[in-house]
Scaffold this motif. Structure first.
Motif, PDB file in Angstrom:
ATOM      1  N   LYS A   1      -8.623   6.530 -26.297  1.00  0.00           N
ATOM      2  CA  LYS A   1      -7.682   6.971 -25.271  1.00  0.00           C
ATOM      3  C   LYS A   1      -6.671   5.892 -24.922  1.00  0.00           C
ATOM      4  CE  LYS A   1     -10.652  10.064 -22.704  1.00  0.00           C
ATOM      5  NZ  LYS A   1     -10.639  10.667 -21.381  1.00  0.00           N
ATOM      6  N   ARG A   2      -7.072   4.647 -25.131  1.00  0.00           N
ATOM      7  CA  ARG A   2      -6.185   3.520 -24.848  1.00  0.00           C
ATOM      8  C   ARG A   2      -5.639   3.553 -23.425  1.00  0.00           C
ATOM      9  NH1 ARG A   2      -4.335   0.262 -28.162  1.00  0.00           N
ATOM     10  NH2 ARG A   2      -5.137   0.155 -30.249  1.00  0.00           N
ATOM     11  N   ARG A   3      -6.474   3.883 -22.515  1.00  0.00           N
ATOM     12  CA  ARG A   3      -6.060   3.864 -21.112  1.00  0.00           C
ATOM     13  C   ARG A   3      -6.014   2.437 -20.606  1.00  0.00           C
ATOM     14  NH1 ARG A   3      -9.061   8.973 -18.521  1.00  0.00           N
ATOM     15  NH2 ARG A   3      -7.729  10.514 -19.511  1.00  0.00           N
ATOM     16  N   PRO A   4      -5.193   2.177 -19.602  1.00  0.00           N
ATOM     17  CA  PRO A   4      -5.202   0.828 -19.035  1.00  0.00           C
ATOM     18  C   PRO A   4      -6.558   0.534 -18.398  1.00  0.00           C
ATOM     19  CG  PRO A   4      -3.871   2.320 -17.700  1.00  0.00           C
ATOM     20  CD  PRO A   4      -4.242   3.078 -18.932  1.00  0.00           C
ATOM     21  N   HIS A   5      -6.905  -0.748 -18.322  1.00  0.00           N
ATOM     22  CA  HIS A   5      -8.203  -1.122 -17.743  1.00  0.00           C
ATOM     23  C   HIS A   5      -8.204  -0.973 -16.235  1.00  0.00           C
ATOM     24  CE1 HIS A   5      -8.198  -3.170 -21.633  1.00  0.00           C
ATOM     25  NE2 HIS A   5      -9.503  -3.040 -21.588  1.00  0.00           N
ATOM     26  N   PHE A   6      -7.004  -1.024 -15.657  1.00  0.00           N
ATOM     27  CA  PHE A   6      -6.916  -0.918 -14.191  1.00  0.00           C
ATOM     28  C   PHE A   6      -5.493  -0.534 -13.832  1.00  0.00           C
ATOM     29  CE2 PHE A   6      -6.292  -5.286 -15.615  1.00  0.00           C
ATOM     30  CZ  PHE A   6      -5.001  -5.528 -15.161  1.00  0.00           C
ATOM     31  N   LEU A   7      -5.312  -0.033 -12.640  1.00  0.00           N
ATOM     32  CA  LEU A   7      -3.971   0.273 -12.136  1.00  0.00           C
ATOM     33  C   LEU A   7      -3.741  -0.544 -10.875  1.00  0.00           C
ATOM     34  CD1 LEU A   7      -3.836   4.138 -12.588  1.00  0.00           C
ATOM     35  CD2 LEU A   7      -2.683   2.403 -13.960  1.00  0.00           C
ATOM     36  N   VAL A   8      -2.592  -1.164 -10.796  1.00  0.00           N
ATOM     37  CA  VAL A   8      -2.291  -2.019  -9.652  1.00  0.00           C
ATOM     38  C   VAL A   8      -1.551  -1.222  -8.591  1.00  0.00           C
ATOM     39  CG1 VAL A   8      -1.022  -4.054  -8.903  1.00  0.00           C
ATOM     40  CG2 VAL A   8      -2.233  -4.070 -11.080  1.00  0.00           C
ATOM     41  N   LYS A   9      -2.050  -1.319  -7.370  1.00  0.00           N
ATOM     42  CA  LYS A   9      -1.412  -0.633  -6.253  1.00  0.00           C
ATOM     43  C   LYS A   9      -0.409  -1.548  -5.579  1.00  0.00           C
ATOM     44  CE  LYS A   9      -3.932  -0.160  -2.556  1.00  0.00           C
ATOM     45  NZ  LYS A   9      -5.060   0.299  -1.739  1.00  0.00           N
ATOM     46  N   GLU A  10      -0.807  -2.780  -5.419  1.00  0.00           N
ATOM     47  CA  GLU A  10       0.069  -3.731  -4.740  1.00  0.00           C
ATOM     48  C   GLU A  10      -0.355  -5.153  -5.065  1.00  0.00           C
ATOM     49  OE1 GLU A  10      -0.419  -2.983  -0.487  1.00  0.00           O
ATOM     50  OE2 GLU A  10      -0.608  -5.096  -0.090  1.00  0.00           O
ATOM     51  N   THR A  11       0.592  -6.067  -5.017  1.00  0.00           N
ATOM     52  CA  THR A  11       0.260  -7.482  -5.204  1.00  0.00           C
ATOM     53  C   THR A  11       0.935  -8.268  -4.090  1.00  0.00           C
ATOM     54  OG1 THR A  11       2.199  -8.020  -6.508  1.00  0.00           O
ATOM     55  CG2 THR A  11       0.319  -7.193  -7.710  1.00  0.00           C
ATOM     56  N   SER A  12       0.557  -9.528  -3.953  1.00  0.00           N
ATOM     57  CA  SER A  12       1.205 -10.319  -2.899  1.00  0.00           C
ATOM     58  C   SER A  12       2.697 -10.405  -3.175  1.00  0.00           C
ATOM     59  CB  SER A  12       0.590 -11.710  -2.807  1.00  0.00           C
ATOM     60  OG  SER A  12       0.046 -12.116  -4.024  1.00  0.00           O
ATOM     61  N   ALA A  13       3.071 -10.520  -4.474  1.00  0.00           N
ATOM     62  CA  ALA A  13       4.489 -10.621  -4.810  1.00  0.00           C
ATOM     63  C   ALA A  13       5.229  -9.335  -4.440  1.00  0.00           C
ATOM     64  CB  ALA A  13       4.648 -10.912  -6.288  1.00  0.00           C
ATOM     65  N   SER A  14       4.644  -8.183  -4.779  1.00  0.00           N
ATOM     66  CA  SER A  14       5.336  -6.928  -4.494  1.00  0.00           C
ATOM     67  C   SER A  14       5.495  -6.736  -2.996  1.00  0.00           C
ATOM     68  CB  SER A  14       4.587  -5.740  -5.104  1.00  0.00           C
ATOM     69  OG  SER A  14       3.423  -5.453  -4.359  1.00  0.00           O
ATOM     70  N   ARG A  15       4.535  -7.229  -2.240  1.00  0.00           N
ATOM     71  CA  ARG A  15       4.648  -7.096  -0.793  1.00  0.00           C
ATOM     72  C   ARG A  15       5.786  -7.941  -0.251  1.00  0.00           C
ATOM     73  NH1 ARG A  15       1.895  -4.973   3.301  1.00  0.00           N
ATOM     74  NH2 ARG A  15       2.016  -6.626   4.822  1.00  0.00           N
ATOM     75  N   ILE A  16       5.894  -9.125  -0.783  1.00  0.00           N
ATOM     76  CA  ILE A  16       6.992  -9.973  -0.338  1.00  0.00           C
ATOM     77  C   ILE A  16       8.324  -9.296  -0.654  1.00  0.00           C
ATOM     78  CG2 ILE A  16       8.161 -12.176  -0.716  1.00  0.00           C
ATOM     79  CD1 ILE A  16       5.349 -13.336  -1.261  1.00  0.00           C
ATOM     80  N   LEU A  17       8.422  -8.714  -1.850  1.00  0.00           N
ATOM     81  CA  LEU A  17       9.653  -8.039  -2.240  1.00  0.00           C
ATOM     82  C   LEU A  17       9.958  -6.873  -1.317  1.00  0.00           C
ATOM     83  CD1 LEU A  17       9.423  -8.153  -6.110  1.00  0.00           C
ATOM     84  CD2 LEU A  17      11.001  -9.368  -4.632  1.00  0.00           C
ATOM     85  N   THR A  18       8.917  -6.100  -1.014  1.00  0.00           N
ATOM     86  CA  THR A  18       9.129  -4.965  -0.124  1.00  0.00           C
ATOM     87  C   THR A  18       9.621  -5.457   1.226  1.00  0.00           C
ATOM     88  OG1 THR A  18       7.104  -4.188  -1.133  1.00  0.00           O
ATOM     89  CG2 THR A  18       8.096  -2.760   0.508  1.00  0.00           C
ATOM     90  N   ALA A  19       9.002  -6.530   1.687  1.00  0.00           N
ATOM     91  CA  ALA A  19       9.410  -7.070   2.981  1.00  0.00           C
ATOM     92  C   ALA A  19      10.887  -7.469   2.941  1.00  0.00           C
ATOM     93  CB  ALA A  19       8.550  -8.280   3.332  1.00  0.00           C
TER      94      ALA A  19
END
Ligand code: UDP
Ligand code: MG
Length: 324
Positions: free
Chosen positions: A294-312
């Motif tokens: 299936k070659r599915r990703p091992h995990f899905l990312v919801k948020e990271t510290s970097a993405s939060r800073i960007l959103t801010a």
């Protein structure tokens, strides 16, 4: 040198603050450049909130990745290894069962030229039954698995950059990391430490999960169980053949022997059970192939510290973006 610490966390809100404090104290005293990579494995409690707080304004020193749901510790470790940028990476649990003080020793051994520095825990404080079962399991599993699995050796270890790269080069979906660590080889050194109780919170291991983990260990690294099925099948056919000849000869010499339904019943039930078992075994391997294809990703990312800073920053243009 730069040291990365990878910490998978699942529902660890009770202990994460304490862990963070202890690890920072230890690392500051070591005088190495370090970064903390927390992975929130889809926790249902306040772990993510704590991580946001702990990594705030510490970009470059501490960051987190948060999964969209619980993907399991193996996925957390993988995400951390991908994220880590250090020359050496230490993987450790968030519950303080892996004493941060040992990192100094690990770094020393790394500097002495070892690629994998492994901390092996004793079994102090474990239930005797569980200890006995584990011992038996490791003896059994090592007699037929192609990689060496050691009792008490877990994920608490330091890996050199090339060991990390070797692990990341293995894309398999089914990640039995104890086996993977052993499979990549490199210069490995092991030292012992006393088992510690959890700092707070509770273990995520239930008995069933342990049994499944054990099965994974047996099946993930070879096809010897399938070989075993061939041998067993051959042996049974031989026995059945011999029995058939004996019965036929006896019937010709002394006339047919009517009772014998017990033999029949045992043969049918026994063989039926054996066939089910072997089918299950084959199914287990096919299931693994199914997941790999299936070659599915091992995990899905919801948020990271970097993405939060960007959103801010999008919200308020004065928000600071620290480069990693
Ligand atoms: N863990 C995780 N995802 C899971 C289960 C556990 O990231 O689905 C983390 C957990 O937060 C801890 C480490 O893996 O940091 C070890 O878990 P635990 O202490 O429950 O296992 P034990 O020490 O009892 O083997
Ligand atoms: Mg633990």
């Amino acid at each position: 040198m730069r040291l990365s610490i990878v910490v998978p966390c699942y529902n660890e809100e009770a202990v994460i603050d304490l862990f963070d404090r202890r690890i920072r104290e230890t690392l500051d005293s070591l005088a190495v450049d370090y970064e903390l990579c927390y992975i929130d494995d889809g926790s249902g409690d306040g772990t993510l909130e704590r991580l946001r707080h702990l990594t705030r304004d510490r970009a470059g020193r501490a960051r987190y990745i948060s999964f969209s749901r619980n993907f399991g510790k193996e996925a957390g470790i993988l995400a951390g290894l991908k994220d880590a940028a250090g020359d050496a990476v230490v993987i450790m649990d968030a519950d303080l069962q892996h004493p941060p003080e040992l990192i100094g020793r690990m770094v020393e051994l790394y500097r002495a030229g070892h690629d994998q520095v492994v901390a092996r825990r004793g079994r102090e404080g474990d239930k005797p039954v569980r200890t006995a079962v584990s011992r038996l399991y490791y003896r059994l599993v090592n007699s037929w698995v192609d990689v060496e699995l050691t009792d008490g050796v877990g994920d608490f270890r330091l890996l050199s950059r090339r060991a990390v790269d070797a692990l990341l080069a293995m894309p398999e979906y089914n990640r039995f990391s104890k086996g993977l660590f052993s499979w990549i080889g490199f210069d490995t050194v092991t030292f012992d430490y006393r088992n510690a109780a959890r700092g707070a919170g509770e273990t995520k291991w239930r008995f069933g999960a342990l049994v499944n983990y054990g099965l994974d260990g047996m099946i993930s690294f070879n096809n010897r169980p399938l070989r075993l099925a061939i041998y067993l099948g051959t042996a049974l056919v031989a026995v059945a053949g011999l029995y058939a000849v004996t019965v036929t000869v006896l019937a010709m010499a002394e006339g047919p022997d009517v009772p014998g339904y017990v033999t029949l019943l045992v043969a049918i039930v026994g063989l039926g059970g054996l066939q089910m078992l072997m089918l299950g075994l084959i199914g287990e391997y096919i299931g693994r192939i199914y997941y790999e294809t299936k070659r599915r990703p091992h995990f899905l990312v919801k948020e990271t510290s970097a993405s939060r800073i960007l959103t801010a920053r999008q919200v308020s243009p004065v928000g600071r973006v620290d480069a990693r």
